[in-house]
Motif scaffolding. Structure first.
Motif, PDB file in Angstrom:
ATOM      1  N   SER A   1       0.810  -1.224   0.000  1.00 38.26           N
ATOM      2  CA  SER A   1       0.000   0.000   0.000  1.00 38.26           C
ATOM      3  C   SER A   1       0.841   1.271   0.000  1.00 38.26           C
ATOM      4  CB  SER A   1      -0.956   0.009   1.198  1.00 38.26           C
ATOM      5  OG  SER A   1      -0.217   0.007   2.403  1.00 38.26           O
ATOM      6  N   SER A   2       2.140   1.158   0.300  1.00 39.75           N
ATOM      7  CA  SER A   2       2.984   2.357   0.371  1.00 39.75           C
ATOM      8  C   SER A   2       3.355   2.897  -1.011  1.00 39.75           C
ATOM      9  CB  SER A   2       4.264   2.050   1.159  1.00 39.75           C
ATOM     10  OG  SER A   2       4.992   1.025   0.522  1.00 39.75           O
ATOM     11  N   ASP A   3       3.266   2.047  -2.047  1.00 39.42           N
ATOM     12  CA  ASP A   3       3.644   2.456  -3.400  1.00 39.42           C
ATOM     13  C   ASP A   3       2.387   2.707  -4.226  1.00 39.42           C
ATOM     14  OD1 ASP A   3       4.358   2.228  -6.253  1.00 39.42           O
ATOM     15  OD2 ASP A   3       6.356   1.724  -5.505  1.00 39.42           O
ATOM     16  N   GLN A   4       2.226   3.937  -4.706  1.00 43.19           N
ATOM     17  CA  GLN A   4       1.013   4.317  -5.442  1.00 43.19           C
ATOM     18  C   GLN A   4       0.816   3.481  -6.702  1.00 43.19           C
ATOM     19  OE1 GLN A   4       1.006   8.359  -6.889  1.00 43.19           O
ATOM     20  NE2 GLN A   4      -1.046   8.214  -7.730  1.00 43.19           N
ATOM     21  N   THR A   5       1.908   3.208  -7.427  1.00 44.50           N
ATOM     22  CA  THR A   5       1.818   2.442  -8.685  1.00 44.50           C
ATOM     23  C   THR A   5       1.321   1.032  -8.418  1.00 44.50           C
ATOM     24  OG1 THR A   5       3.641   3.742  -9.626  1.00 44.50           O
ATOM     25  CG2 THR A   5       3.140   1.640 -10.688  1.00 44.50           C
ATOM     26  N   ILE A   6       1.951   0.352  -7.477  1.00 43.06           N
ATOM     27  CA  ILE A   6       1.561  -1.037  -7.163  1.00 43.06           C
ATOM     28  C   ILE A   6       0.144  -1.072  -6.609  1.00 43.06           C
ATOM     29  CG2 ILE A   6       2.040  -2.967  -5.590  1.00 43.06           C
ATOM     30  CD1 ILE A   6       5.014  -2.445  -6.081  1.00 43.06           C
ATOM     31  N   ARG A   7      -0.185  -0.113  -5.742  1.00 43.11           N
ATOM     32  CA  ARG A   7      -1.520  -0.076  -5.116  1.00 43.11           C
ATOM     33  C   ARG A   7      -2.625   0.043  -6.162  1.00 43.11           C
ATOM     34  NH1 ARG A   7      -0.568   3.946  -1.874  1.00 43.11           N
ATOM     35  NH2 ARG A   7      -1.651   5.570  -3.049  1.00 43.11           N
ATOM     36  N   SER A   8      -2.456   0.957  -7.136  1.00 45.88           N
ATOM     37  CA  SER A   8      -3.512   1.180  -8.141  1.00 45.88           C
ATOM     38  C   SER A   8      -3.678  -0.012  -9.072  1.00 45.88           C
ATOM     39  CB  SER A   8      -3.210   2.449  -8.954  1.00 45.88           C
ATOM     40  OG  SER A   8      -2.025   2.294  -9.693  1.00 45.88           O
ATOM     41  N   HIS A   9      -2.547  -0.632  -9.470  1.00 48.56           N
ATOM     42  CA  HIS A   9      -2.645  -1.772 -10.394  1.00 48.56           C
ATOM     43  C   HIS A   9      -3.165  -3.033  -9.703  1.00 48.56           C
ATOM     44  CE1 HIS A   9      -1.026   0.249 -13.876  1.00 48.56           C
ATOM     45  NE2 HIS A   9      -0.060   0.746 -13.132  1.00 48.56           N
ATOM     46  N   LEU A  10      -2.824  -3.203  -8.436  1.00 44.26           N
ATOM     47  CA  LEU A  10      -3.343  -4.368  -7.704  1.00 44.26           C
ATOM     48  C   LEU A  10      -4.838  -4.234  -7.457  1.00 44.26           C
ATOM     49  CD1 LEU A  10      -0.605  -5.342  -5.081  1.00 44.26           C
ATOM     50  CD2 LEU A  10      -1.072  -6.337  -7.311  1.00 44.26           C
ATOM     51  N   ALA A  11      -5.322  -2.995  -7.328  1.00 46.93           N
ATOM     52  CA  ALA A  11      -6.770  -2.780  -7.184  1.00 46.93           C
ATOM     53  C   ALA A  11      -7.488  -3.234  -8.454  1.00 46.93           C
ATOM     54  CB  ALA A  11      -7.058  -1.305  -6.920  1.00 46.93           C
ATOM     55  N   ALA A  12      -6.908  -2.909  -9.617  1.00 40.05           N
ATOM     56  CA  ALA A  12      -7.480  -3.341 -10.903  1.00 40.05           C
ATOM     57  C   ALA A  12      -7.398  -4.859 -11.039  1.00 40.05           C
ATOM     58  CB  ALA A  12      -6.743  -2.666 -12.050  1.00 40.05           C
ATOM     59  N   LEU A  13      -6.277  -5.437 -10.568  1.00 37.78           N
ATOM     60  CA  LEU A  13      -6.091  -6.893 -10.644  1.00 37.78           C
ATOM     61  C   LEU A  13      -7.095  -7.612  -9.750  1.00 37.78           C
ATOM     62  CD1 LEU A  13      -4.251  -9.145 -11.820  1.00 37.78           C
ATOM     63  CD2 LEU A  13      -2.859  -8.938  -9.759  1.00 37.78           C
ATOM     64  N   TYR A  14      -7.326  -7.057  -8.563  1.00 34.58           N
ATOM     65  CA  TYR A  14      -8.305  -7.633  -7.629  1.00 34.58           C
ATOM     66  C   TYR A  14      -9.697  -7.623  -8.264  1.00 34.58           C
ATOM     67  CZ  TYR A  14     -11.280  -8.112  -3.503  1.00 34.58           C
ATOM     68  OH  TYR A  14     -12.240  -8.531  -2.613  1.00 34.58           O
ATOM     69  N   ASP A  15     -10.029  -6.518  -8.919  1.00 33.95           N
ATOM     70  CA  ASP A  15     -11.327  -6.389  -9.589  1.00 33.95           C
ATOM     71  C   ASP A  15     -11.485  -7.450 -10.683  1.00 33.95           C
ATOM     72  OD1 ASP A  15     -13.693  -4.694  -9.504  1.00 33.95           O
ATOM     73  OD2 ASP A  15     -13.182  -4.155 -11.567  1.00 33.95           O
ATOM     74  N   THR A  16     -10.421  -7.655 -11.463  1.00 33.12           N
ATOM     75  CA  THR A  16     -10.439  -8.664 -12.538  1.00 33.12           C
ATOM     76  C   THR A  16     -10.589 -10.061 -11.961  1.00 33.12           C
ATOM     77  OG1 THR A  16      -8.971  -7.251 -13.846  1.00 33.12           O
ATOM     78  CG2 THR A  16      -9.140  -9.542 -14.529  1.00 33.12           C
ATOM     79  N   LEU A  17      -9.862 -10.315 -10.871  1.00 31.04           N
ATOM     80  CA  LEU A  17      -9.891 -11.638 -10.238  1.00 31.04           C
ATOM     81  C   LEU A  17     -11.284 -11.922  -9.662  1.00 31.04           C
ATOM     82  CD1 LEU A  17      -7.775 -13.829  -9.910  1.00 31.04           C
ATOM     83  CD2 LEU A  17      -7.208 -12.903  -7.670  1.00 31.04           C
ATOM     84  N   LEU A  18     -11.897 -10.905  -9.059  1.00 32.31           N
ATOM     85  CA  LEU A  18     -13.260 -11.049  -8.528  1.00 32.31           C
ATOM     86  C   LEU A  18     -14.232 -11.361  -9.664  1.00 32.31           C
ATOM     87  CD1 LEU A  18     -15.386 -10.792  -6.286  1.00 32.31           C
ATOM     88  CD2 LEU A  18     -15.394  -8.315  -6.658  1.00 32.31           C
ATOM     89  N   GLN A  19     -14.074 -10.661 -10.793  1.00 31.74           N
ATOM     90  CA  GLN A  19     -14.937 -10.877 -11.950  1.00 31.74           C
ATOM     91  C   GLN A  19     -14.799 -12.307 -12.487  1.00 31.74           C
ATOM     92  OE1 GLN A  19     -15.335  -7.610 -14.870  1.00 31.74           O
ATOM     93  NE2 GLN A  19     -14.600  -9.065 -16.386  1.00 31.74           N
ATOM     94  N   GLN A  20     -13.555 -12.788 -12.586  1.00 31.73           N
ATOM     95  CA  GLN A  20     -13.313 -14.152 -13.081  1.00 31.73           C
ATOM     96  C   GLN A  20     -13.925 -15.191 -12.148  1.00 31.73           C
ATOM     97  OE1 GLN A  20      -9.052 -14.142 -13.407  1.00 31.73           O
ATOM     98  NE2 GLN A  20      -9.059 -13.300 -15.483  1.00 31.73           N
ATOM     99  N   ASN A  21     -13.807 -14.948 -10.831  1.00 28.53           N
ATOM    100  CA  ASN A  21     -14.385 -15.873  -9.854  1.00 28.53           C
ATOM    101  C   ASN A  21     -15.903 -15.902  -9.931  1.00 28.53           C
ATOM    102  OD1 ASN A  21     -12.582 -17.128  -7.341  1.00 28.53           O
ATOM    103  ND2 ASN A  21     -11.540 -15.542  -8.499  1.00 28.53           N
ATOM    104  N   LEU A  22     -16.517 -14.744 -10.112  1.00 24.75           N
ATOM    105  CA  LEU A  22     -17.981 -14.673 -10.224  1.00 24.75           C
ATOM    106  C   LEU A  22     -18.464 -15.411 -11.466  1.00 24.75           C
ATOM    107  CD1 LEU A  22     -18.622 -10.964  -9.135  1.00 24.75           C
ATOM    108  CD2 LEU A  22     -19.254 -13.014  -7.868  1.00 24.75           C
TER     109      LEU A  22
END
Length: 401
Positions: free
Chosen positions: A293-314
């Protein structure tokens, strides 16, 4: 007055009678600053810098700039000293302006902008950058101009204005192309280029820039090489190539970083993504919260990745059903009903999922993907061709007549 304060005052106010005295005073001042650094005393170090001005007034401008940079660098080893640094810099900028030490002033202002960027003081940083650019364009100092445009790009990226961030980076590269660009500055330009390409979802190009940065910084033994390596691993995960993370960490340049916690968290993210396991992904986010969470770049892209992963699971859960309870889906993915309902609604609107939410029954009605009917399209194409034939026949009749 403490013994340290008394020592600082005596060192900085004792009149110098020759070069040897000046050298002794400088050595004593650095020794005193090191003592404050080792004691983690930011205010004490700030006082040494302020009191040293009387000494600096009697030394050459180049020597003054080197000495003040050395003293300011000691703040890097003192935790939670950012605000003290900002105050010291602003004070010294005013002093250098009064003393007409223009190049020192520019150097301190660049350092101030970098600190304001770290502190997320974007408005203050942009105001400082605008004033700096006006002066630098008059002086035509390409090296400092490159650094300032690079900082400008980072500030605009921080506030989410990617168009201006790219424009500022282009200006930085244009200025850099007309001079010899030091390796550390070239690496910083490549890193920013990679970050902006990643924001555009062009992870392949971003990876190339990060790899260039990593090689460059590793050759200089720069600690920032670790950031470039983290971004390389992030790109592999975002490209759906999590299996490449292990092989990437086995290359010679990366082996010394492989066991660090910052790299371990990226490896754990890659494994969770490879397993398509949302619960495992969430566990990694919790276990490595500080690193991720301390790195803005990693934080923003992991949020998008989490969203994609949630979508795939659904999609995987609802695929076998024609009607499925939302509560059951929420239980399977380990999320709240409200969150799952919002995500399913978004997926339906984006045409990722074909179905309808029946909120009265608390169910999702899943439809088969509609087959595309090309009859109308084919009929329109046929009519267009017939129209062309009629037009050509009409043109021939006009000629005969």
């Amino acid at each position: 007055m403490s013994s340290n304060d008394a020592l600082a005052e005596s060192v900085t106010t004792t009149p110098s009678t020759g070069d040897r005295d000046l050298r002794d005073q400088e050595a004593a001042m650095i020794k005193l600053a090191e003592m404050h650094r080792d004691q983690k005393n930011a205010k004490g170090l700030a006082e040494v810098i302020t009191l040293s001005r009387s000494f600096m007034s009697s030394t050459a401008k180049a020597k003054t700039a080197k000495l003040i940079r050395t003293l300011l660098n000691y703040f890097n080893d003192i935790p939670n000293s950012r605000q003290v640094q900002i105050d010291v810099l602003m004070d010294n900028i005013d002093w250098s302006k009064r003393e007409k030490r223009i190049f020192l002033k520019h150097s301190l202002e660049i350092r101030l902008v970098a600190l304001q960027l770290e502190a997320l003081q974007f408005k203050a940083a942009l105001a400082q950058i605008d004033a700096l650019l006006t002066e630098l364009k008059r002086l035509d100092d390409k090296m400092i101009l490159t650094e300032v445009h690079l900082l400008e790009s980072r500030v605009y990226r921080g506030i989410g204005n990617f168009t201006k961030a790219k424009a500022a980076l282009t200006s930085a590269r244009t200025a850099a192309n007309s001079i010899y660009c030091p390796p550390h500055l070239q690496a910083a330009l490549d890193l920013q280029s990679g970050v902006l390409h990643a924001e555009d979802k062009d992870y392949s190009t971003a990876y190339s820039y990060f790899f260039e940065t990593f090689e460059n910084m590793t050759a200089q033994d720069d600690p920032s090489a670790l950031t470039a390596l983290k971004y390389m691993l992030l790109c592999k995960v975002m490209l759906n190539l999590p299996e490449d993370v292990t092989s990437l960490l086995s290359i010679k340049l990366a082996t010394k970083y492989a066991q660090l916690r910052e790299i371990e968290c990226m490896r754990a993210i890659a494994i969770a993504h490879q397993n398509r396991n949302l619960a495992e992904f969430e566990k990694v986010l919790r276990d490595y919260k500080d690193e991720l969470s301390s790195d803005q770049t990693i934080r923003s892209h992991l949020a998008a990745l989490y969203d994609t992963l949630l979508q795939q699971n659904l999609l995987r859960i609802v695929e076998p059903y024609s009607v499925v309870e939302i509560d059951y889906v929420a239980k399977q993915v380990g999320q709240s009903r409200q969150e799952v309902e919002a995500k399913l609604s978004q997926m339906i609107l984006d045409k990722v999922l074909h179905g309808v939410l029946d909120q009265g029954r608390g169910c999702l009605l899943v439809y088969d993907e509609p087959e595309v009917d090309n009859t109308y399209g084919a009929a329109i194409d046929t009519l267009e061709q017939v129209g062309k034939v009629v037009d050509s026949l009409y043109a021939k009749t006009v000629k005969i007549a």
